[in-house]
Design a protein around this motif. Structure first.
Motif, PDB file in Angstrom:
ATOM      1  N   ALA A  58       0.748  -1.750  -0.160  1.00 50.92           N
ATOM      2  CA  ALA A  58       0.315   0.348  -0.531  1.00 50.92           C
ATOM      3  C   ALA A  58       0.650   0.913  -0.163  1.00 50.92           C
ATOM      4  CB  ALA A  58      -1.123  -0.106   1.228  1.00 50.92           C
ATOM      5  N   TYR A  59       0.589   2.262   0.163  1.00 51.06           N
ATOM      6  CA  TYR A  59       1.749   3.437   0.422  1.00 51.06           C
ATOM      7  C   TYR A  59       0.625   4.500   1.832  1.00 51.06           C
ATOM      8  CZ  TYR A  59      -2.591   5.865  -1.696  1.00 51.06           C
ATOM      9  OH  TYR A  59      -4.077   5.802  -2.301  1.00 51.06           O
ATOM     10  N   ALA A  60       1.444   5.447   2.287  1.00 52.61           N
ATOM     11  CA  ALA A  60       1.563   6.877   3.023  1.00 52.61           C
ATOM     12  C   ALA A  60       1.228   7.569   2.737  1.00 52.61           C
ATOM     13  CB  ALA A  60       2.534   6.402   4.055  1.00 52.61           C
ATOM     14  N   ALA A  61      -0.606   7.941   2.080  1.00 53.10           N
ATOM     15  CA  ALA A  61      -0.642   9.220   1.414  1.00 53.10           C
ATOM     16  C   ALA A  61       0.293  10.279   1.534  1.00 53.10           C
ATOM     17  CB  ALA A  61      -2.229   9.642   1.857  1.00 53.10           C
ATOM     18  N   GLU A  77      -1.769  -4.227  11.003  1.00 55.09           N
ATOM     19  CA  GLU A  77      -1.573  -5.399  12.528  1.00 55.09           C
ATOM     20  C   GLU A  77      -0.502  -6.330  12.482  1.00 55.09           C
ATOM     21  OE1 GLU A  77      -1.753  -4.188  15.697  1.00 55.09           O
ATOM     22  OE2 GLU A  77      -2.904  -2.027  14.861  1.00 55.09           O
ATOM     23  N   ALA A  78      -1.509  -7.398  11.394  1.00 54.21           N
ATOM     24  CA  ALA A  78      -0.623  -8.967  11.127  1.00 54.21           C
ATOM     25  C   ALA A  78       0.967  -8.944  10.687  1.00 54.21           C
ATOM     26  CB  ALA A  78      -1.994  -9.208  10.636  1.00 54.21           C
ATOM     27  N   GLY A  79       1.128  -7.994  10.238  1.00 56.96           N
ATOM     28  CA  GLY A  79       2.158  -8.179   9.574  1.00 56.96           C
ATOM     29  C   GLY A  79       2.341  -7.854   7.760  1.00 56.96           C
ATOM     30  N   ALA A  80       1.936  -8.229   7.947  1.00 56.77           N
ATOM     31  CA  ALA A  80       0.781  -8.478   5.986  1.00 56.77           C
ATOM     32  C   ALA A  80       1.083  -7.444   5.168  1.00 56.77           C
ATOM     33  CB  ALA A  80      -0.471  -9.322   5.493  1.00 56.77           C
ATOM     34  N   LEU A  81       1.084  -6.362   5.683  1.00 61.51           N
ATOM     35  CA  LEU A  81       1.527  -4.876   4.853  1.00 61.51           C
ATOM     36  C   LEU A  81       3.037  -4.778   4.952  1.00 61.51           C
ATOM     37  CD1 LEU A  81      -0.826  -2.813   3.815  1.00 61.51           C
ATOM     38  CD2 LEU A  81      -0.482  -1.339   5.541  1.00 61.51           C
ATOM     39  N   ALA A  82       3.137  -3.570   3.171  1.00 61.61           N
ATOM     40  CA  ALA A  82       4.392  -3.543   3.324  1.00 61.61           C
ATOM     41  C   ALA A  82       4.301  -1.998   2.177  1.00 61.61           C
ATOM     42  CB  ALA A  82       4.792  -4.600   2.450  1.00 61.61           C
ATOM     43  N   LEU A  83       5.122  -1.220   2.505  1.00 56.34           N
ATOM     44  CA  LEU A  83       5.059   0.706   2.626  1.00 56.34           C
ATOM     45  C   LEU A  83       5.678   0.499   1.094  1.00 56.34           C
ATOM     46  CD1 LEU A  83       4.187   2.557   5.084  1.00 56.34           C
ATOM     47  CD2 LEU A  83       2.221   1.296   3.447  1.00 56.34           C
ATOM     48  N   PRO A  84       5.966   1.320  -0.237  1.00 57.42           N
ATOM     49  CA  PRO A  84       7.056   1.505  -0.379  1.00 57.42           C
ATOM     50  C   PRO A  84       8.394   2.298   0.093  1.00 57.42           C
ATOM     51  CG  PRO A  84       4.984   2.490  -1.735  1.00 57.42           C
ATOM     52  CD  PRO A  84       4.840   2.529  -0.338  1.00 57.42           C
ATOM     53  N   HIS A  85       9.571   1.895  -0.223  1.00 52.61           N
ATOM     54  CA  HIS A  85      10.709   3.136   0.100  1.00 52.61           C
ATOM     55  C   HIS A  85      11.363   3.220  -0.752  1.00 52.61           C
ATOM     56  CE1 HIS A  85      14.441   2.460   2.403  1.00 52.61           C
ATOM     57  NE2 HIS A  85      14.216   2.940   3.009  1.00 52.61           N
ATOM     58  N   GLU A 102       5.365   1.451  14.339  1.00 51.39           N
ATOM     59  CA  GLU A 102       5.996   1.944  13.508  1.00 51.39           C
ATOM     60  C   GLU A 102       6.333   3.079  13.207  1.00 51.39           C
ATOM     61  OE1 GLU A 102       7.870  -2.762  12.958  1.00 51.39           O
ATOM     62  OE2 GLU A 102       6.981  -1.455  11.663  1.00 51.39           O
ATOM     63  N   PRO A 103       6.893   3.775  13.292  1.00 47.71           N
ATOM     64  CA  PRO A 103       7.400   4.992  12.651  1.00 47.71           C
ATOM     65  C   PRO A 103       7.529   5.416  11.170  1.00 47.71           C
ATOM     66  CG  PRO A 103       9.331   4.898  13.861  1.00 47.71           C
ATOM     67  CD  PRO A 103       8.885   3.511  14.635  1.00 47.71           C
ATOM     68  N   LEU A 104       7.389   6.385  10.932  1.00 49.44           N
ATOM     69  CA  LEU A 104       7.085   6.806   9.569  1.00 49.44           C
ATOM     70  C   LEU A 104       8.310   7.927   9.194  1.00 49.44           C
ATOM     71  CD1 LEU A 104       3.707   5.598   8.206  1.00 49.44           C
ATOM     72  CD2 LEU A 104       5.697   4.369   7.057  1.00 49.44           C
ATOM     73  N   VAL A 105       8.702   7.617   8.039  1.00 50.46           N
ATOM     74  CA  VAL A 105      10.274   8.250   8.394  1.00 50.46           C
ATOM     75  C   VAL A 105       9.381   9.209   7.120  1.00 50.46           C
ATOM     76  CG1 VAL A 105      11.749   7.451   9.807  1.00 50.46           C
ATOM     77  CG2 VAL A 105      11.695   7.205   7.220  1.00 50.46           C
ATOM     78  N   LYS A 106      10.590  10.476   6.751  1.00 48.90           N
ATOM     79  CA  LYS A 106      10.509  11.151   5.606  1.00 48.90           C
ATOM     80  C   LYS A 106      11.941  10.475   4.851  1.00 48.90           C
ATOM     81  CE  LYS A 106      10.681  15.874   3.696  1.00 48.90           C
ATOM     82  NZ  LYS A 106      10.302  17.318   4.102  1.00 48.90           N
ATOM     83  N   GLY A 107      11.766  10.125   3.063  1.00 49.11           N
ATOM     84  CA  GLY A 107      11.701   9.618   2.941  1.00 49.11           C
ATOM     85  C   GLY A 107      12.531  10.472   1.469  1.00 49.11           C
ATOM     86  N   TRP A 109      12.264  11.166  -1.766  1.00 51.84           N
ATOM     87  CA  TRP A 109      11.203  11.995  -2.364  1.00 51.84           C
ATOM     88  C   TRP A 109      10.227  12.965  -1.517  1.00 51.84           C
ATOM     89  CZ3 TRP A 109      13.125  12.373  -7.029  1.00 51.84           C
ATOM     90  CH2 TRP A 109      14.268  11.360  -7.375  1.00 51.84           C
ATOM     91  N   GLY A 110      10.704  12.956  -0.489  1.00 51.74           N
ATOM     92  CA  GLY A 110       9.837  13.174   0.653  1.00 51.74           C
ATOM     93  C   GLY A 110       8.209  13.226   1.090  1.00 51.74           C
ATOM     94  N   THR A 111       7.823  11.702   0.496  1.00 44.92           N
ATOM     95  CA  THR A 111       7.178  10.694   0.434  1.00 44.92           C
ATOM     96  C   THR A 111       7.671   9.934   2.742  1.00 44.92           C
ATOM     97  OG1 THR A 111       8.441   9.144  -0.271  1.00 44.92           O
ATOM     98  CG2 THR A 111       6.266  10.320  -1.161  1.00 44.92           C
ATOM     99  N   ARG A 112       6.379   9.542   2.792  1.00 41.80           N
ATOM    100  CA  ARG A 112       6.620   8.480   4.425  1.00 41.80           C
ATOM    101  C   ARG A 112       6.909   7.403   4.196  1.00 41.80           C
ATOM    102  NH1 ARG A 112       1.863   9.227   8.203  1.00 41.80           N
ATOM    103  NH2 ARG A 112       0.899   9.258   6.269  1.00 41.80           N
ATOM    104  N   GLN A 113       7.732   7.034   4.708  1.00 37.66           N
ATOM    105  CA  GLN A 113       7.503   5.266   4.592  1.00 37.66           C
ATOM    106  C   GLN A 113       8.950   4.600   5.718  1.00 37.66           C
ATOM    107  OE1 GLN A 113      10.768   6.340   1.344  1.00 37.66           O
ATOM    108  NE2 GLN A 113      12.847   5.806   2.930  1.00 37.66           N
ATOM    109  N   PRO A 114       8.706   3.498   5.485  1.00 43.30           N
ATOM    110  CA  PRO A 114       9.208   2.956   6.714  1.00 43.30           C
ATOM    111  C   PRO A 114      10.585   3.005   7.128  1.00 43.30           C
ATOM    112  CG  PRO A 114       7.837   1.217   5.569  1.00 43.30           C
ATOM    113  CD  PRO A 114       8.298   2.301   4.722  1.00 43.30           C
TER     114      PRO A 114
END
Length: 197
Positions: A58-61, A77-85, A102-107, A109-114
Protein backbone atom coordinates in the motif's frame (compact mmCIF):
# COMPACT_ATOMS: atom_id res chain seq x y z
CA UNK A 1 14.83 10.81 -26.88
CA UNK A 2 12.73 10.68 -30.04
CA UNK A 3 10.26 13.40 -30.95
CA UNK A 4 7.40 10.99 -30.23
CA UNK A 5 8.59 10.11 -26.72
CA UNK A 6 9.42 13.77 -25.98
CA UNK A 7 5.88 14.65 -27.06
CA UNK A 8 4.42 11.93 -24.77
CA UNK A 9 6.46 13.19 -21.82
CA UNK A 10 5.16 16.71 -22.50
CA UNK A 11 1.56 15.47 -22.85
CA UNK A 12 1.82 13.62 -19.54
CA UNK A 13 3.27 16.63 -17.75
CA UNK A 14 0.40 18.86 -18.93
CA UNK A 15 -2.09 16.21 -17.85
CA UNK A 16 -0.41 15.89 -14.44
CA UNK A 17 -0.77 19.62 -13.81
CA UNK A 18 -4.44 19.57 -14.80
CA UNK A 19 -5.21 16.41 -12.82
CA UNK A 20 -3.35 17.55 -9.71
CA UNK A 21 -5.41 20.75 -9.74
CA UNK A 22 -8.60 18.71 -10.21
CA UNK A 23 -7.64 16.32 -7.37
CA UNK A 24 -6.73 19.16 -5.01
CA UNK A 25 -10.00 21.00 -5.68
CA UNK A 26 -12.07 17.82 -5.32
CA UNK A 27 -10.41 16.73 -2.05
CA UNK A 28 -10.68 20.23 -0.57
CA UNK A 29 -14.41 20.35 -1.29
CA UNK A 30 -15.37 16.89 -0.02
CA UNK A 31 -17.83 17.22 2.83
CA UNK A 32 -16.95 15.70 6.20
CA UNK A 33 -19.17 12.62 5.84
CA UNK A 34 -17.82 11.82 2.38
CA UNK A 35 -14.25 12.13 3.69
CA UNK A 36 -15.04 9.75 6.54
CA UNK A 37 -16.64 7.20 4.22
CA UNK A 38 -14.10 7.26 1.37
CA UNK A 39 -11.61 4.38 1.23
CA UNK A 40 -12.55 3.03 4.67
CA UNK A 41 -13.72 -0.44 3.63
CA UNK A 42 -12.61 -2.72 0.84
CA UNK A 43 -15.26 -3.77 -1.67
CA UNK A 44 -16.15 -7.49 -1.40
CA UNK A 45 -14.20 -8.63 -4.49
CA UNK A 46 -11.04 -7.02 -3.08
CA UNK A 47 -11.39 -8.34 0.47
CA UNK A 48 -11.82 -11.86 -0.97
CA UNK A 49 -8.71 -11.32 -3.10
CA UNK A 50 -6.61 -10.13 -0.14
CA UNK A 51 -7.27 -13.37 1.71
CA UNK A 52 -5.18 -15.16 -0.94
CA UNK A 53 -2.15 -12.87 -0.70
CA UNK A 54 0.56 -13.15 1.93
CA UNK A 55 1.86 -9.58 1.65
CA UNK A 56 -0.03 -6.54 0.39
CA UNK A 57 1.69 -3.34 -0.73
CA UNK A 58 0.00 0.00 0.00
CA UNK A 59 1.24 3.58 0.52
CA UNK A 60 1.16 6.38 3.07
CA UNK A 61 -0.91 9.16 1.48
CA UNK A 62 0.71 12.45 0.62
CA UNK A 63 -1.15 15.71 0.00
CA UNK A 64 -4.50 15.11 -1.71
CA UNK A 65 -3.97 11.38 -2.35
CA UNK A 66 -6.69 9.15 -0.90
CA UNK A 67 -5.75 7.82 2.54
CA UNK A 68 -6.15 4.05 2.22
CA UNK A 69 -4.40 3.00 5.44
CA UNK A 70 -7.66 2.51 7.41
CA UNK A 71 -8.67 -0.22 4.91
CA UNK A 72 -5.56 -2.19 5.80
CA UNK A 73 -5.47 -1.82 9.58
CA UNK A 74 -5.97 -5.56 10.15
CA UNK A 75 -3.30 -6.50 7.61
CA UNK A 76 -0.86 -4.02 9.13
CA UNK A 77 -1.46 -5.40 12.64
CA UNK A 78 -0.83 -8.92 11.31
CA UNK A 79 2.48 -7.88 9.72
CA UNK A 80 1.18 -8.47 6.18
CA UNK A 81 1.40 -4.85 4.97
CA UNK A 82 4.36 -3.34 3.11
CA UNK A 83 4.97 0.24 2.02
CA UNK A 84 7.24 1.71 -0.67
CA UNK A 85 10.77 2.54 0.41
CA UNK A 86 13.41 4.60 -1.38
CA UNK A 87 17.03 4.11 -0.33
CA UNK A 88 18.02 7.46 -1.84
CA UNK A 89 17.13 9.71 -4.76
CA UNK A 90 17.57 6.78 -7.12
CA UNK A 91 15.41 5.06 -9.73
CA UNK A 92 14.82 1.87 -7.72
CA UNK A 93 12.13 1.43 -5.13
CA UNK A 94 11.51 -1.53 -2.86
CA UNK A 95 8.88 -2.39 -0.28
CA UNK A 96 9.38 -2.83 3.45
CA UNK A 97 7.11 -4.30 6.10
CA UNK A 98 5.34 -1.82 8.33
CA UNK A 99 3.11 -2.12 11.43
CA UNK A 100 1.00 0.69 12.94
CA UNK A 101 3.22 1.05 16.04
CA UNK A 102 6.31 1.67 13.90
CA UNK A 103 7.35 5.16 12.77
CA UNK A 104 7.18 6.40 9.21
CA UNK A 105 10.14 8.54 8.22
CA UNK A 106 10.47 11.17 5.50
CA UNK A 107 11.99 9.54 2.42
CA UNK A 108 14.30 11.18 -0.11
CA UNK A 109 11.34 12.12 -2.36
CA UNK A 110 9.41 13.66 0.56
CA UNK A 111 7.02 10.72 1.01
CA UNK A 112 6.55 8.93 4.34
CA UNK A 113 8.10 5.48 4.35
CA UNK A 114 9.22 2.71 6.72
CA UNK A 115 12.62 3.12 8.36
CA UNK A 116 15.71 1.91 6.50
CA UNK A 117 16.08 -1.04 8.88
CA UNK A 118 12.51 -2.34 8.34
CA UNK A 119 12.48 -5.85 6.81
CA UNK A 120 12.29 -6.06 3.02
CA UNK A 121 9.03 -7.37 1.54
CA UNK A 122 7.83 -8.62 -1.83
CA UNK A 123 4.09 -7.92 -2.09
CA UNK A 124 1.85 -10.19 -4.17
CA UNK A 125 -0.62 -7.35 -4.69
CA UNK A 126 0.07 -3.61 -4.71
CA UNK A 127 -2.31 -0.69 -4.23
CA UNK A 128 -0.59 2.31 -5.83
CA UNK A 129 -1.48 6.01 -5.90
CA UNK A 130 -2.02 7.73 -9.21
CA UNK A 131 -2.44 11.18 -10.66
CA UNK A 132 -4.69 10.02 -13.52
CA UNK A 133 -6.16 6.84 -14.94
CA UNK A 134 -8.28 5.43 -17.74
CA UNK A 135 -10.58 2.40 -17.79
CA UNK A 136 -8.11 0.33 -19.80
CA UNK A 137 -5.63 0.31 -16.90
CA UNK A 138 -3.60 3.30 -18.08
CA UNK A 139 -1.98 5.14 -15.18
CA UNK A 140 -0.34 8.53 -14.92
CA UNK A 141 1.88 8.62 -11.86
CA UNK A 142 4.10 11.31 -10.37
CA UNK A 143 6.55 11.00 -13.26
CA UNK A 144 9.48 9.22 -11.62
CA UNK A 145 8.64 5.79 -13.04
CA UNK A 146 9.26 4.04 -9.70
CA UNK A 147 6.12 1.91 -9.79
CA UNK A 148 6.53 1.05 -13.49
CA UNK A 149 10.08 -0.16 -12.87
CA UNK A 150 8.94 -2.18 -9.86
CA UNK A 151 6.06 -3.72 -11.83
CA UNK A 152 8.39 -4.56 -14.73
CA UNK A 153 10.76 -6.34 -12.33
CA UNK A 154 7.84 -8.16 -10.64
CA UNK A 155 5.44 -8.98 -13.50
CA UNK A 156 3.27 -11.38 -11.47
CA UNK A 157 2.29 -8.81 -8.85
CA UNK A 158 -1.34 -7.68 -9.12
CA UNK A 159 -1.61 -3.91 -9.60
CA UNK A 160 -4.52 -1.83 -8.29
CA UNK A 161 -4.54 1.94 -8.74
CA UNK A 162 -6.12 4.22 -6.14
CA UNK A 163 -7.57 7.60 -7.01
CA UNK A 164 -10.52 9.92 -6.77
CA UNK A 165 -13.15 9.52 -9.49
CA UNK A 166 -12.31 13.02 -10.85
CA UNK A 167 -8.85 11.72 -11.84
CA UNK A 168 -10.33 9.62 -14.65
CA UNK A 169 -9.45 10.57 -18.22
CA UNK A 170 -10.49 9.04 -21.54
CA UNK A 171 -7.05 7.65 -22.43
CA UNK A 172 -3.74 7.96 -20.61
CA UNK A 173 -0.81 8.54 -22.97
CA UNK A 174 1.37 5.42 -22.80
CA UNK A 175 5.07 4.94 -23.29
CA UNK A 176 6.62 1.50 -23.82
CA UNK A 177 7.74 1.49 -20.16
CA UNK A 178 4.23 2.11 -18.77
CA UNK A 179 2.73 -0.97 -17.12
CA UNK A 180 -1.06 -1.32 -17.14
CA UNK A 181 -3.09 -1.68 -13.95
CA UNK A 182 -5.30 -4.69 -13.28
CA UNK A 183 -7.96 -2.59 -11.54
CA UNK A 184 -8.70 0.86 -10.15
CA UNK A 185 -10.49 1.69 -6.92
CA UNK A 186 -12.09 5.11 -6.51
CA UNK A 187 -14.41 6.43 -3.81
CA UNK A 188 -17.30 5.49 -6.12
CA UNK A 189 -16.41 2.21 -7.85
CA UNK A 190 -14.09 -0.73 -8.42
CA UNK A 191 -13.05 -0.86 -12.10
CA UNK A 192 -11.59 -4.04 -13.56
CA UNK A 193 -9.05 -3.65 -16.36
CA UNK A 194 -7.72 -6.56 -18.39
CA UNK A 195 -8.26 -10.18 -17.41
CA UNK A 196 -5.85 -10.91 -14.55
CA UNK A 197 -8.46 -10.44 -11.81
Amino acid sequence: MTDLSANLVQQKQKLREKLRFRRKHFAANLDGMAQLAAFRALPAPLSDLLADHAVVGAYAASGDEPDIMPMFAGLAEAGALALPHHGGRIAEMDFRHWRPNEPLVKGPWGTRQPADNAPLATPNLIFCPLVGFDRQGGRIGQGGGHYDRYFAAHPDVLRIGIGWSVQEIDAAPRESTDIALDAILTEQEFILCGDRL
